[in-house]
Structures are given as structure tokens and as C-alpha cells.
Design a protein around this motif. Structure first.
Motif, mmCIF file in Angstrom:
data_model
loop_
_atom_site.group_PDB
_atom_site.id
_atom_site.type_symbol
_atom_site.label_atom_id
_atom_site.label_comp_id
_atom_site.label_asym_id
_atom_site.label_seq_id
_atom_site.Cartn_x
_atom_site.Cartn_y
_atom_site.Cartn_z
ATOM 1 N N TRP A 12 -9.710 37.793 -23.028
ATOM 2 C CA TRP A 12 -9.304 36.388 -23.000
ATOM 3 C C TRP A 12 -10.110 35.615 -21.970
ATOM 4 N N SER A 13 -10.662 34.488 -22.394
ATOM 5 C CA SER A 13 -11.358 33.609 -21.448
ATOM 6 C C SER A 13 -10.403 33.126 -20.373
ATOM 7 N N GLY A 14 -9.169 32.863 -20.789
ATOM 8 C CA GLY A 14 -8.156 32.390 -19.841
ATOM 9 C C GLY A 14 -7.945 33.400 -18.727
ATOM 10 N N GLU A 15 -7.883 34.666 -19.130
ATOM 11 C CA GLU A 15 -7.694 35.744 -18.158
ATOM 12 C C GLU A 15 -8.895 35.801 -17.206
ATOM 13 N N ASP A 16 -10.082 35.676 -17.784
ATOM 14 C CA ASP A 16 -11.303 35.690 -16.972
ATOM 15 C C ASP A 16 -11.289 34.559 -15.955
ATOM 16 N N LEU A 17 -10.921 33.371 -16.434
ATOM 17 C CA LEU A 17 -10.883 32.196 -15.559
ATOM 18 C C LEU A 17 -9.895 32.409 -14.425
ATOM 19 N N HIS A 18 -8.730 32.972 -14.799
ATOM 20 C CA HIS A 18 -7.678 33.272 -13.834
ATOM 21 C C HIS A 18 -8.199 34.222 -12.744
ATOM 22 N N ASN A 19 -8.784 35.328 -13.178
ATOM 23 C CA ASN A 19 -9.279 36.319 -12.209
ATOM 24 C C ASN A 19 -10.438 35.779 -11.382
ATOM 25 N N HIS A 20 -11.282 34.989 -12.037
ATOM 26 C CA HIS A 20 -12.417 34.389 -11.357
ATOM 27 C C HIS A 20 -11.927 33.482 -10.226
ATOM 28 N N THR A 21 -10.897 32.685 -10.534
ATOM 29 C CA THR A 21 -10.335 31.781 -9.522
ATOM 30 C C THR A 21 -9.783 32.572 -8.343
ATOM 31 N N VAL A 22 -9.037 33.635 -8.655
ATOM 32 C CA VAL A 22 -8.464 34.457 -7.586
ATOM 33 C C VAL A 22 -9.573 35.025 -6.700
ATOM 34 N N SER A 23 -10.629 35.550 -7.335
ATOM 35 C CA SER A 23 -11.666 36.189 -6.519
ATOM 36 C C SER A 23 -12.456 35.153 -5.723
ATOM 37 N N LYS A 24 -12.571 33.929 -6.253
ATOM 38 C CA LYS A 24 -13.228 32.874 -5.475
ATOM 39 C C LYS A 24 -12.438 32.558 -4.215
ATOM 40 N N ILE A 25 -11.118 32.438 -4.364
ATOM 41 C CA ILE A 25 -10.288 32.126 -3.188
ATOM 42 C C ILE A 25 -10.411 33.236 -2.154
ATOM 43 N N GLU A 26 -10.357 34.477 -2.631
ATOM 44 C CA GLU A 26 -10.475 35.606 -1.699
ATOM 45 C C GLU A 26 -11.835 35.610 -1.015
ATOM 46 N N GLY A 27 -12.873 35.254 -1.794
ATOM 47 C CA GLY A 27 -14.217 35.197 -1.219
ATOM 48 C C GLY A 27 -14.312 34.181 -0.108
ATOM 49 N N LEU A 28 -13.721 32.999 -0.325
ATOM 50 C CA LEU A 28 -13.730 31.964 0.713
ATOM 51 C C LEU A 28 -13.013 32.454 1.958
ATOM 52 N N ALA A 29 -11.877 33.121 1.726
ATOM 53 C CA ALA A 29 -11.106 33.634 2.867
ATOM 54 C C ALA A 29 -11.972 34.573 3.702
ATOM 55 N N LYS A 30 -12.663 35.477 3.008
ATOM 56 C CA LYS A 30 -13.516 36.429 3.728
ATOM 57 C C LYS A 30 -14.641 35.710 4.469
ATOM 58 N N SER A 31 -15.215 34.702 3.818
ATOM 59 C CA SER A 31 -16.298 33.941 4.450
ATOM 60 C C SER A 31 -15.862 33.341 5.773
ATOM 61 N N ILE A 32 -14.696 32.683 5.747
ATOM 62 C CA ILE A 32 -14.230 32.007 6.959
ATOM 63 C C ILE A 32 -14.012 33.009 8.078
ATOM 64 N N GLU A 33 -13.339 34.103 7.718
ATOM 65 C CA GLU A 33 -13.056 35.118 8.729
ATOM 66 C C GLU A 33 -14.368 35.632 9.336
ATOM 67 N N ALA A 34 -15.332 35.920 8.456
ATOM 68 C CA ALA A 34 -16.604 36.451 8.937
ATOM 69 C C ALA A 34 -17.332 35.427 9.805
ATOM 70 N N CYS A 35 -17.283 34.141 9.396
ATOM 71 C CA CYS A 35 -17.910 33.066 10.169
ATOM 72 C C CYS A 35 -17.382 33.042 11.590
ATOM 73 N N VAL A 36 -16.066 32.973 11.689
ATOM 74 C CA VAL A 36 -15.454 32.808 13.009
ATOM 75 C C VAL A 36 -15.677 34.048 13.861
ATOM 76 N N THR A 37 -15.553 35.216 13.241
ATOM 77 C CA THR A 37 -15.789 36.443 13.990
ATOM 78 C C THR A 37 -17.228 36.478 14.508
ATOM 79 N N THR A 38 -18.167 36.124 13.642
ATOM 80 C CA THR A 38 -19.569 36.123 14.069
ATOM 81 C C THR A 38 -19.778 35.142 15.206
ATOM 82 N N TYR A 39 -19.166 33.962 15.096
ATOM 83 C CA TYR A 39 -19.372 32.934 16.100
ATOM 84 C C TYR A 39 -18.897 33.389 17.477
ATOM 85 N N PHE A 40 -17.724 33.989 17.498
ATOM 86 C CA PHE A 40 -17.151 34.304 18.815
ATOM 87 C C PHE A 40 -17.520 35.686 19.323
#
Lengths: 510, 510
Positions: free
Chosen positions: A201-229
Motif C-alpha cells: 500500500w502506498s498509504g502504508e509506505d507514506l505512513h512509515n516514511h513519515t515516521v522515519s523522517k520524524i525519527e531522523g530529525l530527532a537523531k539529527s538534533i541530538e547529534a548536532c547538540v552533542t557535537t556542539y557541546f
């Protein structure tokens, strides 16, 4: 020497062949392992094509359908796509285009039938030119291009084939009927295969894609701040590279997701999967979330940009804000992870739960800033920060709404009405004491990047609010399950109220 | 009352029809006016399809080619695309796919011929399943999907059609020959139409698209800075809305350009247009420029983000930096415009010319910052700024190269070796004088957003360097004309050298 050469040649050849075969096998294995549905889809297509070929290969079946069986084969090969939505979309486009073209061709045939052969040829030629030109032009309309491009192409193709054939063949109707049956059989197999046998299902793909994008952003921020400090405390250089790559990969996937999102949402709109539940699949809401996430992602890009600024903040200054900043970032990360979790499990998230620790983290940062007033703060700090945050949130929202709906002409007025008194005086007042503050000014220069870093981080919190809002809207539209109180969750209902009060109090000040 | 109703009904119906027709005509007019090549292309398709239909409609021609003429019609409808590159790409895919499929089908036919009818049917069925499964799986390989997706689909389709037909038709060779001729005629018409009659080039589109993206970014930056510094002087609210829209539209086009760029570059690689000159069309270099521009665009997004920050800088502070900031922004704008101009006219730009006024603008900003040392500057400012800029530039380059080639593991080491002494003392020293600086601290709080703004602006200059570099590379690869000294141009050759010296001196310090 010669024998050695002869001996060596086959062995190197064998080695090379082995190497090539090995890497090829590795690639095939990787493509299959990354998404096993690909293997299943390939088998499905192989099976469908074989099944439809039996119409031609088996004597009794062939007697029934004849030469036209070829159209069933064509339909299956062309229409069967990876997801159910894509198959239905393409099938509908093909079917509708063919039907419309056939009707029009028969109408023209009906008109031209009365006249002589020469006139008919001219009439057919003129109609082909006219239809050819107008349908090609039609394909340049953005809406048509986006949704019906394939249908229009099929329309033009079928119209030409029928009009031209009808000039030579007498019983076009019979021909058309036979082909229509075959196309029907082909479409039937496609529908069966895509909807009922291991459907994707494309809908399922879109759903999972959205979830993984949010998780990716979360990881990015954490890594950014950790690297900075923590970069000055790190020993191993390779860690940084990995972490930098992670940050980049994670937000890059978000920034480049526009066309993928839109295609998936378009295909998902064809899928009948959830219609028996309370709703249609809210593809457009996912697209909206996608664009809010991109908006959020630009903030992460800016945050990451400040990792590379060359005016390094001294470690002592960084240490002052390290804990509250890491705390705030980890709260943002946690919120994003919770949002991802709630979408994944299709349940509402608790907004109070999300904002409460965030507010706490902002308070902590505020306290840290207040402890170094010379670096950042104005005189009436106690009341300022919540107001500032409320304003930040509301402006970010205005800004977003402005661009995505292009209405909202009044909201900016309030900004310009800010009182302007007393500032020129302050400017004059500062100049004479220049030399006096020569030493202390050192600190301000080096606080500059951390000021930018902190303000970007706070800006991210404001943008997070937009993300939460769109995800809540998704929960409403998609009838997510109610939020259940977990054991490890502390709920503070008053918190949400206080944010609203801040917003109201600010409005009354204006 | 009734007569009135009767009278009114047709008139409202007429009005409605008129309105719908009017808006439709308006839309058609708009699509045509936006790009008149669309009208020409539509006429070209209409003409080609009609021409190819004549094979069927005219008696003498039909006698020569027979039923197979339908394949020429099909080829023209399916293959003829808007640009020459797209047509060639699709045509090649179709032709190569068909040829390969035909060869394989005849090979299988040759093998199966010896055996009985039942074995042949089983053999054909098995080969269809095998080829169907493997080609479908092949389409999931990223490289195949990107370049040859259509070819693989055509391969599968043709293979099935020929294998299945050959089971029933005795003289498949003759059939295939006839069709090949027709496909050849169709392809010939497509090539004639796309390459020689009002051709549209993907390469040209990519070229113009790149120029307009650079110009869009230039306008965005100018609008951003003007809005930031002049918003309190503006009376009319509408101006802001227009300007905000402009900023947004301009950089949005850059941020979302990835897939367009790649498609255009892919199609341009098929165009034989410049091969007789010194070079192939450097599509990949344009894609690189596109990605550098997106990188630059993220900076503009961040800059625009600081327009909406709620901690307003007092007008007096803004006024201090207004002129140098506007100067710097206008220099960045001018540089971008010059780059756009040089690409548009396919001539080298003079890097000295570009960097000289930029350096001057940075110096001015530096002077302005120095005039308010309490706000921004460290103690040894005179030497700091050029170094800082050199470092900024080099780090931005490192950062970029790191992500676009994933090599470069050593460059970050130098950053971590910065001296750390003396800062903890400064931190302790500041705390007791809290109350003393209560009034002056107001200024620092409000200088925070302008600090962020200035640092983002300087960051943009660093990113501009990457853009210049890639465009210079484009000039080399695409054999641009030599830069000609204009009358209104002052050239300072020493300038470039001094930047290099700064870089070297910094390296020796480290």
C-alpha cells in the motif's frame, strides 16, 4: 614462462569472473534484503504475465479469445505496479483514456461514414491533427500533468489507433469488443494481484516514511547538540565523521522528500483500504506534515551550520549552557520520538505530555541565561521569556500559515506596532563607556555563536509546535486511537492552560 | 414572477457559461503565454501524428506497408517528447529494449523449435515467468530505475508479445521485419521533428533554470536584508506581504529543484548539440551547481527565519549596522547577478572582480562592528576578522566537500587543537558585577538577533565562495568564452592573492 602465463591467465580470468559475480550477487541480495516486498512483487509480475499468456498458449482458451489475447498481456505488463494505489491509478488512467478515445473515435466514424472515401480520409486526417495538437497541449496544464498525464497519452494513442484502423477494417465494433474483453481480463488480474495477494500500500509506505523522517530529525538534533557541546572532549576523530554523516543523512532525507511524498499521497488516494473505516486515507495531511517537517528541517540545517562557525565559544561559556541546551535538545528529541511513536501506532499523542517537559527545559535554559545576564538578557527577564516564547510560537505559525495558504494579511500588523521609545537614548548612553568595558567585551564576542545557537534551538521549539499541530490534525482526520495513560507517564493538565494564558496576556498587551 | 424567472434563468445560464468559458480561455492563454514553445510542440505532435497516419490513409503508401503502419503511429505518439534529449532518451530505451527482447525471443524460439508443441508451450511459459520476474526485480536497482526504467518495461512487453505470438504465427521473422521498418519510420519522424524543427533542448532549459535560480536567490537576499532593516520605516503593510512572498517564492524554487535538475541533466546527456564543439554538455556540473545553490538556499532560509524572531533589535542598534549590512548584502546580490550574467552569456566571470567589492563590504562591516566593540568584538580585532573569514570559507568548503564526496578525514583535526586557556577566569570575573551592568545588559539582549543575522550573512559569503568555485568549474568544463574587461569594471588582481595569503597564514598559525 609461457606455461606459467597460460596457467595464470585462466585463473585470473576465473578470479575476475568470480569477483564480478560476487559483487553482482551482493547487489542483488542487498536490493532484495532492503525491501523483501520487491522480491514478492517480482514473483507476482512473473506469475501474472505467465497466467495471462496461458490464454494464448492453451488450445481451448485460445479458441475462445483468439489473437486479441495479446491485449491482456499488454495490459498486465504495463499496468501492474509496485503498490496497489499506483496500479489502480495507472489502470484507471488507461481504462478511462481508452474508453473516452474509443467513444470519440466511433462518433467521428459515425459522422464520416456517410461520405466518400476521399472525404473520409481528409476528415480522419484533420481530426487526428486536431486531437493530437489539443491533447498534447492539454498535457502542459499542471493539474492534468500531475494526475492524468498517462491517461491523456493513452487517449491519444487509442484514438489514433482506432481511427486509423477503422478506415481499413469494416467491422471495427467487433474488434473493439474483443479487445475490451481482453483488457478487462488483464485489468482483473492486475486488481486481483495488487489488492488481494501480498498487497503493498502506498498509504502504508507514506505512513512509515513519515515516521522515519520524524525519527531522523530527532537523531539529527541530538547529534548536532552533542557535537556542539562535546567536541572538545572527544578524542577519536572518526566519531565526529560518523556523527556528521548521520546528521546529514537524516535531515537530507527530510529536505528532499517533497516529490516522494506527493507521489505516494497521490497513489494512496486511489487505495480503497480505509474507506470502510470512518475515513478516506488522509494523504494530503501527510503531505502537509511533510512540508512542516521540511520547514523544521531547515532549522536543523541552520543549527548544523553553527557547528562549523569559526568563532569558537570558549569552553567555559559553553559549559554554562551545556546542560540546559542538551536538556532542551533531548526534550525536543523525546517529543519527536513520541510523535513518531504515536503515528506509528496510530494513536493520539498527549499534547500536555509533550509540552510539559519542553516548557521545563525552556525554563531551565532561561535560568541559565539569567545567571549570565550580561551575555543575553534584558532587564525585566522574569516576565519576558514566556512571552517571548509565546510570541515566537505564534509568529512561526503566522509565517507558516502565510506561506502555505497566502491569506492572513492582518497578523503582521501587530508586530509593527511595537513601542519604539527609549532606544535612541540607550544608544547614546553606551558610547562613552567604551574603554571601561574593554575586557568584558571579550566575552560578548565569543558569546556570539552560542547566542545564535541558542536562538536557533528556541526557534526549533517554536517550529516543533507546528509539527505537533499538524500531527494532532492527522490524528483527528485519520481517527487515531485515543491516547492511553501509560505507567511511565506523568500528566500535567494545567500546563497547556498556562501557555494559552500567556498567549492571551500577550494579546492584551498589544 | 414566473416570466421573470424564465427570463432570468437563460441569462444566468449564459452568464455562467460565459464565465466558465472565459476562465478556461484565460487558463489556456496563460499556459501558452508562459512558454510559447508548448504551442509549437503541440502543433509538432499534431503534424507528426497526421503525417504518419497518411501511411495508412493513402492508398499507394498503404499498399507498400500494410497493417504494420500502426506501429509507426504508436512509436510517434509514445516517443515524441517536449525536448530533444527526452525524445532521444525514450527512443533509445524503446529501440534498444525492443531489439534486445526480439533477439532473446528468437533465441528461445530457436531452442524450442525442435521439440513438440506441449514442450514448447511449457518452455515458453517458463521463460515468460523467468524473464517477467527477473526484469521486474531489475527495475528496483537504483541505477536501472533512474536511467533505463522505460527500456526494461519495453523489453518485457516486447519479449512477451513476440514469444506468445510466435507460438501461433509461423513466419514470425517476416512480421518482425515489417514492424521494425515501421518503428524505424516512426523513429525517423520523431528525430526529424525533435532535432531539426523548432527543437527544444533540455540542456538549454537546465542552463536557463540555473540562471533564474541564481537570480532568484539574489533577489531573496536583497529582499531579506531590506525587510530586516527597513521594516519600521515602512508605512504600507501590503509591501511586506509582497516582499515576503517574493523571498519565499524565489528560494523555494531553489530548494525544490533537485529532481527537475537531475531529469534535465539526464535528458541533456542525450543531446548531441555541443559535441561538435570542444565538449559534451556538462549536465552533471549543472547538477553540482544546483546542489551548491540549495546549500546556499538553506542559508537564505535561516536568514529569513531571523526576520521573524520576536526579540526585536532596537532601531538605534540596527541603524549602526544598517549600512554595512545592506552594503554587504547588495554586494552578495551583485556577485550573484554577475554570476548569473556570466552563465547566461557563457563567458567566464572574473573572480577578482567578484571578490574585491565583497572584501570591501566585509571590511566595512568589520569597521562597523569594531565601532561597537561592546556588542560583538574580541580584544585583538584588527587581525581577527580576515582570519575568521578565511577560516569560515575554508570550513564551509570542508563541510561541503565532506558531504558531497565523503572523504576528507583530516581537515577537522585542526579545529580541535584550539587553545583553551584563560577562559575560566573570565567567567568567574564577570559574575559579581551583575547589578552594575543591569542597564547596559539591555543592549546585549537586544543585540542577540542582530548577532545571529550578521553571522548568517557572513556565512552566506562563505557559501557564495562555493558557488563561485562550481561556476568557475562549469566555465572550464563547458569552454566558456574568456572574460572580457568591460568599461565599467575595476579590476584588482592583488585581492585574490591576499585571500590566499590569509589562508596560508592561518594554516601556519595552526
Amino acid at each position: 614462462m609461457t606455461t606459467e602465463f597460460v596457467k595464470q591467465k585462466p585463473s585470473t580470468f576465473m578470479q575476475k569472473t568470480k569477483g564480478v559475480l560476487g559483487s553482482l550477487c551482493g547487489k542483488i541480495w542487498k536490493v532484495g534484503r532492503d525491501d523483501p516486498r520487491r522480491v514478492i512483487h517480482a514473483l507476482k509480475v512473473g506469475f501474472s504475465v505467465t497466467a495471462v499468456s496461458l490464454l494464448y498458449l492453451m488450445e481451448p482458451l485460445f479458441k475462445g479469445v483468439g489473437e486479441n489475447a495479446i491485449w491482456a498481456v499488454m495490459t498486465v505488463v504495463v499496468v501492474l505496479e509496485f503498490t496497489a494505489g499506483a496500479t489502480l491509478c495507472k489502470g484507471f488512467n488507461r481504462g478511462f483514456g481508452t474508453m473516452l478515445a474509443a467513444s470519440l473515435a466511433f462518433l467521428f466514424e459515425f459522422i464520416a461514414r456517410e461520405y466518400g472515401k476521399v472525404f473520409r480520409a481528409i476528415f480522419i486526417g484533420a481530426s487526428i491533427f486536431l486531437i493530437g495538437t489539443s491533447t498534447t497541449f492539454l498535457r502542459f496544464f499542471p493539474k492534468v500533468k500531475k494526475n492524468y498525464d498517462y491517461g491523456v497519452l493513452v487517449f491519444l494513442l487509442t484514438f489514433n489507433l482506432i481511427t486509423v484502423s477503422s478506415y481499413r477494417v469494416d467491422d471495427v465494433m467487433k474488434l473493439a469488443k474483443g479487445r475490451t474483453y481482453m483488457i478487462g481480463i488483464g485489468s482483473g488480474i492486475c486488481i486481483l494481484m495488487s489488492l488481494f495477494i501480498f498487497p503493498n500500500w502506498s498509504g502504508e509506505d507514506l505512513h512509515n516514511h513519515t515516521v522515519s523522517k520524524i525519527e531522523g530529525l530527532a537523531k539529527s538534533i541530538e547529534a548536532c547538540v552533542t557535537t556542539y557541546f562535546c567536541e572538545e572532549e572527544r578524542d577519536v576523530e572518526r566519531d565526529e565523521m560518523i556523527s556528521e554523516d548521520q546528521i546529514y543523512e537524516n535531515y537530507k532525507a527530510v529536505l528532499d522528500s517533497k516529490s516522494t511524498d506527493e507521489t505516494l499521497a497521490h497513489h494512496a488516494s486511489w487505495e480503497p483500504r480505509y474507506t470502510w473505516q470512518c475515513h478516506k486515507f488522509p494523504g494530503q495531511q501527510y503531505v502537509k506534515i511533510g512540508s512542516v517537517l521540511r520547514h523544521f528541517g531547515y532549522g536543523v540545517v541552520a543549527l548544523r551550520g553553527s557547528l562549523q562557525t569559526e568563532i569558537r565559544t570558549p569552553r567555559s561559556v559553553k559549559l554554562l549552557f551545556k546542560d540546559p541546551c542538551i536538556h532542551l535538545a533531548s526534550e525536543v528529541t523525546k517529543s519527536l520520538m513520541e510523535l513518531a511513536y504515536s503515528i506509528r501506532n496510530r494513536q493520539h499523542c498527549s499534547p500536555e505530555l509533550l509540552t510539559e517537559p519542553l516548557q521545563q527545559a525552556l525554563q531551565d535554559l532561561d535560568v541559565a541565561l539569567k545567571s549570565q545576564p550580561r551575555l543575553f538578557l534584558g532587564p525585566n527577564t522574569a516576565q519576558n521569556t514566556p512571552k517571548m516564547l509565546a510570541m515566537l510560537t505564534s509568529t512561526a505559525r503566522q509565517k507558516y500559515e502565510h506561506h502555505f495558504s497566502s491569506i492572513n494579511t492582518e497578523s503582521h500588523t501587530s508586530i509593527n506596532k511595537k513601542p519604539k521609545g527609549g532606544q535612541d537614548g540607550a544608544g547614546k548612553f553606551l558610547r562613552p563607556s567604551l574603554s571601561k568595558f574593554a575586557i568584558t567585551s571579550l566575552e560578548f564576542s565569543e558569546a556570539l555563536p552560542i547566542a545564535a545557537f541558542v536562538s536557533l534551538l528556541v526557534e526549533l521549539v517554536a517550529r516543533l509546535d507546528l509539527v505537533i499541530e499538524e500531527i494532532e490534525e492527522l490524528g483527528r482526520v485519520a481517527c487515531f486511537k485515543e491516547f492511553k495513560h501509560g505507567d511511565d507517564v506523568i500528566l500535567d493538565v494545567d500546563r497547556r492552560k498556562s501557555t494559552e494564558i500567556n498567549l492571551t496576556s500577550f494579546a492584551s498587551v498589544e
